[in-house]
Scaffold this motif. Structure first.
Motif, PDB file in Angstrom:
ATOM      1  N   LEU A 163       0.844  -1.185   0.000  1.00 24.21           N
ATOM      2  CA  LEU A 163       0.000   0.000   0.000  1.00 24.21           C
ATOM      3  C   LEU A 163       0.887   1.247   0.000  1.00 24.21           C
ATOM      4  O   LEU A 163       2.079   1.190   0.329  1.00 24.21           O
ATOM      5  N   ILE A 164       0.306   2.377  -0.345  1.00 26.00           N
ATOM      6  CA  ILE A 164       1.105   3.571  -0.636  1.00 26.00           C
ATOM      7  C   ILE A 164       1.124   4.529   0.544  1.00 26.00           C
ATOM      8  O   ILE A 164       0.093   4.810   1.160  1.00 26.00           O
ATOM      9  N   GLU A 165       2.303   5.006   0.849  1.00 26.13           N
ATOM     10  CA  GLU A 165       2.515   6.083   1.808  1.00 26.13           C
ATOM     11  C   GLU A 165       3.675   6.922   1.294  1.00 26.13           C
ATOM     12  O   GLU A 165       4.421   6.500   0.409  1.00 26.13           O
ATOM     13  N   PHE A 166       3.824   8.127   1.822  1.00 27.44           N
ATOM     14  CA  PHE A 166       4.867   9.026   1.338  1.00 27.44           C
ATOM     15  C   PHE A 166       6.163   8.842   2.116  1.00 27.44           C
ATOM     16  O   PHE A 166       6.171   8.592   3.318  1.00 27.44           O
ATOM     17  N   THR A 167       7.291   8.989   1.409  1.00 25.09           N
ATOM     18  CA  THR A 167       8.606   9.145   2.013  1.00 25.09           C
ATOM     19  C   THR A 167       9.074  10.572   1.745  1.00 25.09           C
ATOM     20  O   THR A 167       8.908  11.080   0.635  1.00 25.09           O
ATOM     21  N   ARG A 168       9.632  11.204   2.755  1.00 25.94           N
ATOM     22  CA  ARG A 168      10.116  12.575   2.597  1.00 25.94           C
ATOM     23  C   ARG A 168      11.588  12.560   2.193  1.00 25.94           C
ATOM     24  O   ARG A 168      12.431  12.002   2.896  1.00 25.94           O
ATOM     25  N   TYR A 169      11.873  13.170   1.042  1.00 26.47           N
ATOM     26  CA  TYR A 169      13.242  13.314   0.547  1.00 26.47           C
ATOM     27  C   TYR A 169      13.699  14.762   0.761  1.00 26.47           C
ATOM     28  O   TYR A 169      12.975  15.706   0.441  1.00 26.47           O
ATOM     29  N   TRP A 170      14.923  14.903   1.258  1.00 33.89           N
ATOM     30  CA  TRP A 170      15.457  16.215   1.619  1.00 33.89           C
ATOM     31  C   TRP A 170      16.625  16.554   0.694  1.00 33.89           C
ATOM     32  O   TRP A 170      17.762  16.153   0.951  1.00 33.89           O
ATOM     33  N   PRO A 171      16.380  17.297  -0.397  1.00 39.70           N
ATOM     34  CA  PRO A 171      17.462  17.627  -1.335  1.00 39.70           C
ATOM     35  C   PRO A 171      18.358  18.743  -0.787  1.00 39.70           C
ATOM     36  O   PRO A 171      17.891  19.645  -0.089  1.00 39.70           O
ATOM     37  N   THR A 172      19.636  18.674  -1.119  1.00 39.83           N
ATOM     38  CA  THR A 172      20.564  19.717  -0.683  1.00 39.83           C
ATOM     39  C   THR A 172      20.259  21.048  -1.353  1.00 39.83           C
ATOM     40  O   THR A 172      20.596  22.108  -0.817  1.00 39.83           O
ATOM     41  N   ALA A 173      19.611  21.017  -2.516  1.00 34.82           N
ATOM     42  CA  ALA A 173      19.306  22.260  -3.219  1.00 34.82           C
ATOM     43  C   ALA A 173      18.373  23.154  -2.423  1.00 34.82           C
ATOM     44  O   ALA A 173      18.348  24.369  -2.623  1.00 34.82           O
ATOM     45  N   LEU A 174      17.590  22.553  -1.509  1.00 29.47           N
ATOM     46  CA  LEU A 174      16.659  23.337  -0.705  1.00 29.47           C
ATOM     47  C   LEU A 174      17.227  23.616   0.684  1.00 29.47           C
ATOM     48  O   LEU A 174      16.498  23.989   1.601  1.00 29.47           O
ATOM     49  N   GLY A 175      18.541  23.421   0.830  1.00 25.35           N
ATOM     50  CA  GLY A 175      19.195  23.755   2.080  1.00 25.35           C
ATOM     51  C   GLY A 175      18.921  22.779   3.204  1.00 25.35           C
ATOM     52  O   GLY A 175      19.251  23.049   4.359  1.00 25.35           O
ATOM     53  N   GLY A 176      18.313  21.645   2.900  1.00 27.14           N
ATOM     54  CA  GLY A 176      18.010  20.668   3.934  1.00 27.14           C
ATOM     55  C   GLY A 176      16.867  21.062   4.836  1.00 27.14           C
ATOM     56  O   GLY A 176      16.597  20.387   5.830  1.00 27.14           O
ATOM     57  N   SER A 177      16.175  22.144   4.499  1.00 27.35           N
ATOM     58  CA  SER A 177      15.104  22.628   5.372  1.00 27.35           C
ATOM     59  C   SER A 177      13.717  22.321   4.820  1.00 27.35           C
ATOM     60  O   SER A 177      12.728  22.503   5.513  1.00 27.35           O
TER      61      SER A 177
END
Length: 339
Positions: A137-151
């Motif tokens: 079943l589907i759920e979200f994983t949060r990805y934190w790209p460096t381009a957004l400063g990790g915030s």
């Protein structure tokens, strides 16, 4: 491959297809930079083939009763929004969430054993117990790209949620009748669910990816009751006016259902408490009125459906942002039971 290096404001946003067609076909992005500098690549989505075996066995125990067993594997294709959808962000955040074309199909393995009994050729008693194991079943994983400063994070659909269901149902049905038919159904089920895989994934190698909790949500017994009554006028019944019988073919169906509200957790101070509130019980009624006609050798049916006859409102937590949900829960009176 999931991230666009560098953000764009709202004034520079393009449609999903425009963005990626430009990146992947021309070799450069809108600023004239090489695709390799952005780290964007493409690949074909995986081809998936599924085998869905089914087995059904029925054994008569008398001339009015039988026992049966059903087993099967079932698959459900992900919704299009989870495969290809996306939602734009604000400021430097290009995407708030995006789909995943490589999602696998949700799988259900179901078992059912039951007993059916014919009562006086007018009623049917049905008893059944069942087990359903849902995976992928589907759920979200949060990805934190460096381009957004990790915030800021981008949420991406993943096959990481599972649910196990155990249940029992009893149904008494009036199968035939000149004026009235109907049924009443009682259900009782237990569900437990959980997550696998990562909750947060960081592009920055200095950060440690965070796995989803391995704790299962405790089973919450959910009883439910559904009933339907169908009132119908027999053929040829009623007075005749101008060669027609106004009551002939007239029927009305009333469907009533109730289910106990599910438990929810509200812990703004992080005390670790779980399932400390319960939503209001779900309750609804629907009505259908229909009239069949004989016309030109056919039998058209005119009908009117009325859903939620009593205009009862049900709270849907999915319509809240986390901030709105906290504000709503904080607004409840201390003696409130939630919902």
């Amino acid at each position: 491959a999931w991230f666009l290096e560098g953000g764009r404001g709202a004034e520079g946003k393009q449609s999903f297809s425009e963005i990626f067609d430009g990146y992947l076909s021309s070799g450069v992005d809108g600023a004239g930079e090489a695709v390799d500098a952005n780290g964007l690549t493409s690949e074909d989505a995986k081809t998936r083939m599924k085998l869905s075996p089914r087995l059904g066995v029925s054994f008569p125990v008398s001339d009015v009763a039988k026992v049966y067993f059903n087993y099967g594997h079932f698959y459900t294709m992900p919704r299009t929004r989870h495969l290809y959808g996306f939602m734009g962000g604000s400021g430097s955040q290009f995407f708030n969430w995006m789909g995943n074309p490589d999602l696998d199909w949700a799988k259900t393995v179901a078992y059912e054993v039951g007993y059916d009994h014919n009562i006086a050729d007018s009623y049917r008693l049905h008893l059944a117990g069942y087990v359903k194991d849902d995976s992928n079943l589907i759920e979200f994983t949060r990805y934190w790209p460096t381009a957004l400063g990790g915030s800021e994070a981008i949420r991406i659909s993943q096959n990481k949620f599972y649910r196990d269901t155990r249940g029992f149902e009893a149904k008494l049905e009036k199968m035939g009748g000149r004026y009235v038919t109907g049924w009443v159904n009682y259900g009782y089920l237990l569900q437990k669910s959980g997550l696998v895989g990562f909750l947060n994934v960081y592009q920055d190698p200095r950060e440690v990816n965070v796995r989803s909790t391995t704790e299962q949500r405790a089973p919450d017994p959910i009883p439910s009751l559904r009933a339907s009554i169908d009132l119908h006028v027999p053929a040829g019944f009623g007075p005749e006016l101008a060669g027609i019988r106004p009551l002939d073919g007239l029927s009305a169906n009333w469907l009533q259902w109730w289910a106990r509200g599910q438990k929810v957790t509200f812990d703004p101070v992080g005390s670790g408490v779980v399932d400390n509130y319960r939503n209001r019980d779900a309750f609804n009624a629907d009505l259908r009125i229909s009239k069949a006609f004989d016309a030109f050798g056919a039998k058209p049916v005119f009908f009117v459906d009325i859903h939620n006859v009593f205009n009862r409102r049900q709270l849907n937590p999915a319509g809240f942002t986390p901030e709105e949900w906290r504000a709503y829960m904080n607004s409840l009176r201390p003696e409130s039971k939630g919902g």
